[in-house]
Design a protein around this motif. Structure first.
Motif, mmCIF file in Angstrom:
data_model
loop_
_atom_site.group_PDB
_atom_site.id
_atom_site.type_symbol
_atom_site.label_atom_id
_atom_site.label_comp_id
_atom_site.label_asym_id
_atom_site.label_seq_id
_atom_site.Cartn_x
_atom_site.Cartn_y
_atom_site.Cartn_z
ATOM 1 N N ARG A 82 58.321 37.822 108.084
ATOM 2 C CA ARG A 82 59.238 38.427 107.122
ATOM 3 C C ARG A 82 58.983 39.933 107.005
ATOM 4 O O ARG A 82 59.709 40.618 106.310
ATOM 5 C CB ARG A 82 59.023 37.727 105.765
ATOM 6 C CG ARG A 82 60.122 37.888 104.733
ATOM 7 C CD ARG A 82 61.444 37.281 105.132
ATOM 8 N NE ARG A 82 62.268 37.026 103.958
ATOM 9 C CZ ARG A 82 63.594 36.882 104.000
ATOM 10 N NH1 ARG A 82 64.248 36.983 105.139
ATOM 11 N NH2 ARG A 82 64.269 36.634 102.905
ATOM 12 N N CYS A 83 57.910 40.429 107.670
ATOM 13 C CA CYS A 83 57.541 41.842 107.502
ATOM 14 C C CYS A 83 58.064 42.737 108.623
ATOM 15 O O CYS A 83 58.547 43.829 108.366
ATOM 16 C CB CYS A 83 56.022 41.993 107.484
ATOM 17 S SG CYS A 83 55.183 41.326 106.049
ATOM 18 N N THR A 84 57.882 42.314 109.854
ATOM 19 C CA THR A 84 58.015 43.264 110.971
ATOM 20 C C THR A 84 59.410 43.327 111.574
ATOM 21 O O THR A 84 59.660 44.191 112.425
ATOM 22 C CB THR A 84 57.079 42.882 112.134
ATOM 23 O OG1 THR A 84 57.516 41.599 112.638
ATOM 24 C CG2 THR A 84 55.631 42.785 111.703
ATOM 25 N N GLY A 85 60.288 42.404 111.193
ATOM 26 C CA GLY A 85 61.591 42.339 111.856
ATOM 27 C C GLY A 85 61.438 41.960 113.327
ATOM 28 O O GLY A 85 62.369 42.141 114.103
ATOM 29 N N TYR A 86 60.259 41.460 113.691
ATOM 30 C CA TYR A 86 59.918 40.978 115.042
ATOM 31 C C TYR A 86 59.819 42.097 116.086
ATOM 32 O O TYR A 86 59.289 41.883 117.179
ATOM 33 C CB TYR A 86 60.922 39.914 115.531
ATOM 34 C CG TYR A 86 61.062 38.747 114.580
ATOM 35 C CD1 TYR A 86 60.072 37.771 114.509
ATOM 36 C CD2 TYR A 86 62.151 38.631 113.730
ATOM 37 C CE1 TYR A 86 60.180 36.702 113.624
ATOM 38 C CE2 TYR A 86 62.264 37.571 112.848
ATOM 39 C CZ TYR A 86 61.284 36.610 112.794
ATOM 40 O OH TYR A 86 61.395 35.566 111.917
ATOM 41 N N HIS A 87 60.346 43.270 115.764
ATOM 42 C CA HIS A 87 60.418 44.364 116.732
ATOM 43 C C HIS A 87 59.066 44.586 117.422
ATOM 44 O O HIS A 87 58.946 44.495 118.646
ATOM 45 C CB HIS A 87 60.862 45.633 115.984
ATOM 46 C CG HIS A 87 61.056 46.834 116.843
ATOM 47 N ND1 HIS A 87 62.305 47.311 117.193
ATOM 48 C CD2 HIS A 87 60.175 47.677 117.411
ATOM 49 C CE1 HIS A 87 62.171 48.373 117.945
ATOM 50 N NE2 HIS A 87 60.897 48.633 118.091
ATOM 51 N N ILE B 127 55.919 34.798 103.533
ATOM 52 C CA ILE B 127 55.454 33.623 104.275
ATOM 53 C C ILE B 127 54.213 33.010 103.614
ATOM 54 O O ILE B 127 53.991 31.812 103.691
ATOM 55 C CB ILE B 127 55.213 33.955 105.769
ATOM 56 C CG1 ILE B 127 56.478 34.592 106.374
ATOM 57 C CG2 ILE B 127 54.840 32.720 106.563
ATOM 58 C CD1 ILE B 127 57.731 33.748 106.311
ATOM 59 N N PHE C 37 57.633 41.485 98.897
ATOM 60 C CA PHE C 37 59.067 41.791 98.873
ATOM 61 C C PHE C 37 59.634 41.747 97.458
ATOM 62 O O PHE C 37 60.822 41.520 97.261
ATOM 63 C CB PHE C 37 59.831 40.838 99.813
ATOM 64 C CG PHE C 37 59.142 40.655 101.128
ATOM 65 C CD1 PHE C 37 59.029 41.738 101.991
ATOM 66 C CD2 PHE C 37 58.546 39.457 101.470
ATOM 67 C CE1 PHE C 37 58.333 41.608 103.186
ATOM 68 C CE2 PHE C 37 57.845 39.320 102.660
ATOM 69 C CZ PHE C 37 57.749 40.399 103.521
ATOM 70 N N ARG D 192 63.234 43.120 97.562
ATOM 71 C CA ARG D 192 63.265 44.300 98.431
ATOM 72 C C ARG D 192 64.524 45.160 98.237
ATOM 73 O O ARG D 192 65.593 44.830 98.715
ATOM 74 C CB ARG D 192 63.135 43.915 99.895
ATOM 75 C CG ARG D 192 62.616 45.081 100.743
ATOM 76 C CD ARG D 192 62.211 44.639 102.118
ATOM 77 N NE ARG D 192 61.438 45.702 102.780
ATOM 78 C CZ ARG D 192 60.772 45.546 103.917
ATOM 79 N NH1 ARG D 192 60.766 44.391 104.513
ATOM 80 N NH2 ARG D 192 60.099 46.544 104.449
ATOM 81 N N GLY E 146 57.588 50.630 111.255
ATOM 82 C CA GLY E 146 57.416 49.196 110.999
ATOM 83 C C GLY E 146 58.097 48.766 109.711
ATOM 84 O O GLY E 146 58.709 47.703 109.634
ATOM 85 N N HIS F 202 61.839 48.654 110.436
ATOM 86 C CA HIS F 202 62.213 47.456 111.212
ATOM 87 C C HIS F 202 62.319 46.235 110.301
ATOM 88 O O HIS F 202 63.290 45.486 110.365
ATOM 89 C CB HIS F 202 61.140 47.113 112.264
ATOM 90 C CG HIS F 202 60.889 48.179 113.280
ATOM 91 N ND1 HIS F 202 59.669 48.358 113.884
ATOM 92 C CD2 HIS F 202 61.703 49.122 113.813
ATOM 93 C CE1 HIS F 202 59.731 49.353 114.746
ATOM 94 N NE2 HIS F 202 60.958 49.846 114.719
ATOM 95 N N GLY F 203 61.279 46.050 109.508
ATOM 96 C CA GLY F 203 61.234 44.850 108.668
ATOM 97 C C GLY F 203 62.337 44.854 107.634
ATOM 98 O O GLY F 203 62.976 43.830 107.387
ATOM 99 N N VAL G 182 65.745 44.080 109.177
ATOM 100 C CA VAL G 182 65.970 42.669 109.501
ATOM 101 C C VAL G 182 66.177 41.838 108.233
ATOM 102 O O VAL G 182 66.970 40.894 108.222
ATOM 103 C CB VAL G 182 64.842 42.132 110.407
ATOM 104 C CG1 VAL G 182 64.899 40.619 110.536
ATOM 105 C CG2 VAL G 182 64.966 42.778 111.790
ATOM 106 N N PHE H 187 66.155 44.785 119.185
ATOM 107 C CA PHE H 187 65.262 45.887 118.821
ATOM 108 C C PHE H 187 66.017 46.831 117.882
ATOM 109 O O PHE H 187 67.235 46.988 117.993
ATOM 110 C CB PHE H 187 64.827 46.664 120.072
ATOM 111 C CG PHE H 187 63.753 45.981 120.869
ATOM 112 C CD1 PHE H 187 62.587 45.534 120.257
ATOM 113 C CD2 PHE H 187 63.889 45.794 122.245
ATOM 114 C CE1 PHE H 187 61.582 44.907 120.991
ATOM 115 C CE2 PHE H 187 62.882 45.168 122.991
ATOM 116 C CZ PHE H 187 61.730 44.725 122.362
#
Lengths: 270, 153, 787
Positions: free
Chosen positions: B134-139, C200, C255, C370, C680, C683-684, C687, C724
């Motif tokens: 849930r943190c990294t956006g998987y990137h 998580i 979050f 968030r 980072g 990115h998070g 998403v 990406f």
């Protein structure tokens, strides 16, 4: 999360497992990979008193070519099946279906026998089992029998297996010209529509999962197949189509037609 | 019931109730708390470990089911104080933030790369579909695995 | 001072423990004699509790205690931390939120009884034996239904289920008049749907009462240990703070959902004294879905008026905010002060009126998730902009450029005073959008799109240019707006005798990398190696005080507090150095870790100064020994990061499925300490924003049962759902804090959602589709295309 208390036994032979099934009756459950059963037990939706681990039963994890048949042992995992060159050659739709079940970890653990016995109406194999005109080989207290694919699936989580029977293998008709296409539910990744198609000469066989509470052969498509995807319009003919939070009846019906059509077209391009 | 499980190369025998899951066995019996429980029902992948070299979700496997088998957890990845190349890549490419899903990601990556030493971006993403982050956006997780693949060659 | 670390992608120092399985999350702790708790929770959304029979549970093996709302704990209630009054000045409705349900249950999953046993298995088994007789009551789950006359009342003393009504901006009449004479009005009527935060790591608490010391310790997976201690001691339980230690080691994502003081924290703390043993409770995922405070859930009617040239003339928003059954800690400020105050966006809009009604419903409480309020407002503004551009047949980028506030740096040009109370610190909205357009190749894409359309392909591009208010914030301001706590931060810098540095911060890291980023600027400011700096957080007995981490505030507020302490250290060090060097303090220069007499070679290292401070044999007269300062930093203003996000999608016309082809983000978060960490965060956040646009949504049925209460039903982005994320940034420093930083934690989640929705709408605009409700599920898209 913790399941309600139960007993665990690991069977060494098929007969031993069948004996326990017979003895404990409804209170016993067979444990294969366990990824459907154990979470349900943790949520206390399922409370068997005995789990019979069948993972070590001999002779249930081979993949063999037997004349016109491709026989898959019930304990073969989805990963075994998707990586098998033999399956890739003799029934690519089966390999494909195995490769889109769950995820890496589920495929490492889950077995074809476990999946079929569980009979989740949105699982992937049934479409392939139907299109591959497979027979499900079972053994019980009264000996062995073969159950035809279409007879096997009887409804949501319901099969033709009786309480004391174990699936030992699944025998598919070799179907080198075949395909499996899936539209997944965005959360669970189970099939909203899963369509397996097998083409042989100018005949086509279509198995569909996810669309109804019982997977089915799309006979309307098969009988109206004219070499084009016109017959896709019969994809849900005579079928009681499911509607839920993720896909209404109308949308599911539409997707079934789309995926049958895509499957036909893809096979023709092969 | 008595189970004997090899964990990170060492044999452990314990008397456990049948209800005990492998994740619980690792966390409670062996104090190997690097294996995390996020959903407890095989959806999130935080509990992923290797059993006989294959990635599995340990939250819904009975300890009894792996009796006699070999388990590798995140604690067993580094050797002699040196991070495993996958761990190294995650650090180098910021493949983790809160760290909770990380052990599961690393173990899954190990499975992906053992079966496919040259995965494409899409193969890596498909391979990670059983692991939530849930943190990294998987990137950066995908980037880390791409780099790990290079360094494992 | 030369910066060796600031601005560098320094690898994270916390990673080794996480990567080797040595993180210390609350559930990893096991205390001697520890017991386990399980809850009996309400299966109904609204019901009267007729009777509770715990006798069978009490008799169950291993059970130590069973408590219900009829016990003393039923008299304790967790507080709301922010008071928002009605327009007429009346205080908001704030019914008690008891630790266990008393008399009635108001949402599915509400705690009815706690069972404590020797093992978790025993606690779970016994919790099933708590026998509760309920009498079902009518249920309301939706905000618009809840305020209708005759709707079921969640709390009897809150008529029409209203918590408060509230407005901000220009007088309604002026806005109405401007709207009436607008050349074009774009109107949106939609739900900003409810989301489940889904860190998580599930929530986990261990309460431990020490009878000899008469002292409580609470280990908790929280984003702000001091605030939990304050709320629990002063408001919930009435126990003295100096007798309570709250510890939050590693936390597996927050979050927002781990900001709040939850009933279970206070209940376990209370119960651990009752039974005299430590108690652990770890939420399972089902409980997390049912009880972790949710986010969003607004019914919105938004209108934007334009003149002939496309200049915005007015904005009018009417919102009904669903706060759930009880007021969670910051719930009340989310749809108001974190939302209405951002309605200016990046635009010169002259007239704005935001009208909000907050309501109770029979659902789980809603609070900050968030972005908290800002994603909702950004969605309104940015979805309005792209929709208006389509309606007026204008280019969405041009429409924005036309309406942007001109660049201002807050130094040479003043901050920008909005129509909705806030004053922006600095901004250059043209800059980020220009860069994002360049990154995506906007004009090329438009040509490509025109080609693709000829062959029936549905390609679309969507823009979003956001601003957010972060670094929450000046205590006087938030206090005047109803906050019941100050929102400063505390930073202590303790120089050890050998010159090594221990830093204690009230900010809390649950993935943000404070141990690295904070150490970077501390090392640079003191001119010492980063290895000589250690960052501590998450323990009320180590850190003097703090307000925790949320609202992208850690570096802007917490970092600034540390800088203040460093300045004090450097000043005091100068006195010591001057004494040792026999110079005047004013003649010294502190650089590269040493004090030098200007224009000479005479110098003394920071480490020698530290040693002198602790071994003060040869020492300035009258100066206290030691080198250890603590500071409270209360900022002059919020910070205002901004940026431009652009998304490219392709829609499958047969299935309605959306594929994200590209996602481009150009953000401006002010100065950057660690670009790797900032990327980072983006990115998070992006998403998570994508998750809201495409996949996520909590649904209740009419009976108030959650139908999306597991990962089988609640869809969150998985690795193969997203591409990406292409990032870049511009830098417009914050003019009012010493580091010039603005905050990056929420930006992604704020900017991404409208960019993606706008892209889909652009893709299917050829089919005459005007409006779509999030999440944009394949079926919704397919239906829209079909009609």
């Amino acid at each position: 999360m913790i399941p309600a208390p139960f007993e665990y036994k690991k069977a060494r032979t098929i007969d031993e497992a069948i004996g326990w099934l017979n003895e404990y009756g409804y209170d016993a459950k067979l444990l294969a990979g366990g990824y459907s059963l154990i979470p349900a037990m943790k949520l206390r939706l399922n409370r068997p008193g005995l789990l019979i681990d069948i993972s070590a039963l001999p002779g249930m994890n081979s993949i063999r070519e037997e004349g016109e048949a491709l026989t898959i042992g019930a304990n073969c995992t989805h990963a075994d099946i998707m990586r098998s060159d033999l399956v890739g050659k003799l029934f690519p739709a089966l390999a494909k279906a195995a490769s889109v079940i769950g995820d890496v970890q589920v495929r490492n653990r889950g077995t074809i026998g476990g999946s079929l016995a569980h009979a989740d109406p949105a699982s992937d194999y049934p479409a392939v089992v139907l299109a591959g005109e497979a027979s499900v080989e079972v053994r019980g207290i009264n000996g062995s029998r073969s159950i035809d694919a279409e007879e096997f699936f009887q409804g949501i989580y319901t099969t033709a297996l009786s309480d004391n029977e174990i699936i030992t293998a699944v025998k598919f008709r070799k179907s080198p010209n075949s395909i499996y296409l899936k539209f997944h539910q965005s959360a669970s990744r189970f099939a909203v529509v899963g369509c397996a198609a097998v083409m042989k000469g100018n005949e086509i066989r279509i198995g569909i999962t996810g669309v109804s509470d019982t997977p089915y052969r799309a006979r309307g498509v098969e009988s109206n197949y004219d070499g084009s995807d016109n017959a896709a319009k019969y994809a849900v003919e005579g079928v009681d189509v499911l509607g839920d939070h993720f896909a209404s009846e109308e949308y599911r019906s539409h997707l079934a037609r789309v995926f049958v059509s895509r499957a036909i077209n893809a096979l023709q391009e092969l | 019931m008595e189970v004997s499980i090899q964990v990170n190369g060492k044999e452990y025998s314990r008397d456990v109730p049948p209800m005990m899951m492998l994740a619980e066995f690792l966390r409670e019996e062996l104090s190997l708390t690097g294996t995390h429980i996020g959903c407890d029902t095989v959806s999130c992948g935080a509990c992923t470990v290797l059993v006989d070299g294959k990635a599995v979700k340990s939250c819904s496997i009975l300890a009894a089911q792996v009796n006699g088998q070999a388990v590798k957890t995140i604690e067993g990845m580094a050797e002699n104080g040196n991070l495993h190349p996958i761990q190294e890549a995650f650090k180098e490419h910021h493949g983790l933030q809160c760290g909770f899903c990380t052990p599961g990601m690393v173990m899954t990556a190990a499975d992906i790369l053992s079966n496919n030493p040259n995965p494409s971006e899409s193969e890596i993403r498909h391979g990670l579909e059983g692991n939530f982050c849930r943190c990294t956006g998987y990137h950066n997780i995908v980037k880390s695995i791409q780099h790990a693949a290079q360094s494992l060659k | 001072m030369a910066n060796q670390y600031i601005g560098q992608p320094v690898k994270r120092r916390e990673d080794n423990r996480f990567l080797t399985g040595k993180g210390k999350y609350t559930d990893d702790l096991k205390l001697p004699g520890m017991t386990y708790a399980a809850f009996a929770r309400s299966p109904y959304a609204h019901a009267r509790i007729v009777a509770i029979d715990t006798s069978e549970a009490v008799r169950s093996p291993g059970v130590i205690a069973v408590y219900t709302g009829n016990d003393e704990c039923g008299q304790f209630s967790v507080p709301c931390g922010w008071q928002v009054d009605f327009k007429n000045g009346e205080t908001m409705k704030e019914p008690p939120h008891p630790l266990l349900a008393v008399g009635k249950v108001l949402h599915v999953g509400e705690d009815v009884a706690i069972v404590i046993a020797d093992s978790l298995q025993q606690a779970r088994d016994a919790a099933e034996l708590v026998n509760v007789e309920y009498e079902e009551l009518p249920v309301v789950t939706n905000a618009r239904d809840a305020i209708k006359e005759g709707a079921p009342l969640v709390h009897e003393d809150a008529p029409r289920n209203m918590v408060y009504d509230w407005e901000i901006g220009n007088p309604k009449e002026e806005v109405d008049n401007a709207m009436a004479s607008a050349h074009h009005i774009t109107r949106l009527d939609f739900m900003n749907q409810r989301l489940a935060p889904n860190a998580i790591e599930p929530r986990c608490y261990i309460a431990d009462y020490d009878v000899n010391a008469d002292k409580y310790t609470l280990y908790t997976s929280t984003q702000n240990p001091h605030l939990i201690r304050l709320l629990m001691c002063a408001f919930a339980l009435g126990i003295p703070e100096h007798k309570v230690r709250v510890v939050s080691h590693d936390v597996g994502g927050g979050f927002g959902s781990k900001i709040y003081h939850y009933t279970e924290e206070a209940l376990l703390t209370w119960a651990s004294k009752k039974i005299g043993r430590p108690i652990k409770w770890t939420s399972d995922r089902s409980e997390a879905f049912l009880t972790d405070a949710h986010g969003r859930d607004n019914c919105t009617l938004a209108e934007m008026g334009f003149d002939k040239e496309g200049n915005i003339v007015a904005l009018r928003v009417k919102n009904e905010a669903n706060l759930g059954a009880y007021l969670s800690t910051f719930s009340t400020c989310v749809p108001t002060y974190l939302h209405g105050t951002l309605a200016q966006g990046c635009y010169k809009t002259p007239l704005i009126n935001i009208d909000v009604t907050a309501v109770f419903t029979n659902t789980n409480p809603v609070d900050a998730y968030r972005g908290a309020g800002r994603p909702e407002m950004t969605y309104i503004l940015e979805h309005l902009m792209d929709t208006a551009a389509l309606e007026m047949n204008m280019d969405p980028a041009e429409l924005r450029f036309k309406n942007f506030i001109p660049p201002f740096d807050g130094v040479n040009q003043p901050g920008y005073q909005t129509q909705v109370a806030l004053q922006y610190d600095s901004g250059n909205y043209h800059g980020t959008l220009r860069r994002a357009l360049e990154m995506v190749g906007y004009e090329d894409f438009r040509r490509q799109q025109a080609e693709a359309r000829k062959s029936g392909k549905l390609l679309g591009i969507g823009l979003s240019t956001y601003i957010e208010g972060c670094g929450i914030a000046p205590s006087a301001v938030v206090g005047s707006l109803g906050a019941r706590a100050g929102l400063y931060e505390v930073g202590q810098v303790r120089v050890q005798p050998t010159g090594k540095v221990s830093v204690y911060t009230g900010a809390h890291s649950h993935g943000q990398g404070h141990e690295t980023a904070f150490a970077q600027f501390v090392a640079d400011k003191l001119g010492i190696p980063i290895e000589d700096v250690e960052i501590h957080h998450g323990d009320t007995e180590q850190v003097a005080f703090g307000m925790g981490t949320y609202g992208s505030r850690s570096l802007a507020v917490g970092g600034s507090a540390i800088v203040k302490s460093i300045e004090k250290i450097v000043d005091k060090g100068a006195k010591i150095a001057a004494h040792k060097l026999e110079a005047a303090a004013g003649d010294l220069e502190f650089k590269d870790g040493k004090y030098t007499v200007k224009g000479t070679e005479k110098s003394i290292s920071f480490a020698d100064v530290a040693l002198t401070a602790y071994v003060p044999h040869d020492y300035p007269e009258g100066l206290e020994p030691g080198l250890d300062f603590s500071s409270f930093y209360d900022p002059a203003n919020f910070t205002y990061p901004f940026g431009a996000h652009i998304c490219v999608v392709e829609v499958d016309p047969d299935t309605g499925k959306i594929e994200i082809k590209r996602f481009v983000a150009c953000d401006d978060v002010g100065n950057v300490i660690n670009p790797m960490i900032v990327d980072g965060q983006i990115h998070g956040g992006v998403v998570q924003g994508i998750g809201q646009a495409l996949l996520e949504g909590v649904s209740y049925n009419d009976d108030g049962q959650m139908i999306t209460g597991s990962y089988m039903d609640y869809a969150m982005p998985r690795a193969d759902d997203v591409p990406f994320i292409e990032t870049d940034r511009t830098v417009t420093p914050c003019p009012h804090n010493p580091l010039g930083v603005k905050g990056a934690g929420e930006a992604g989640a704020i900017g991404a959602t409208p960019a993606l929705v706008n892209a889909v709408m652009d893709a299917i605009s050829t089919h005459g589709v005007k409006r779509l409700q999030m999440p944009l599920t394949p079926e919704r898209v397919w239906r829209a295309l079909k009609n």
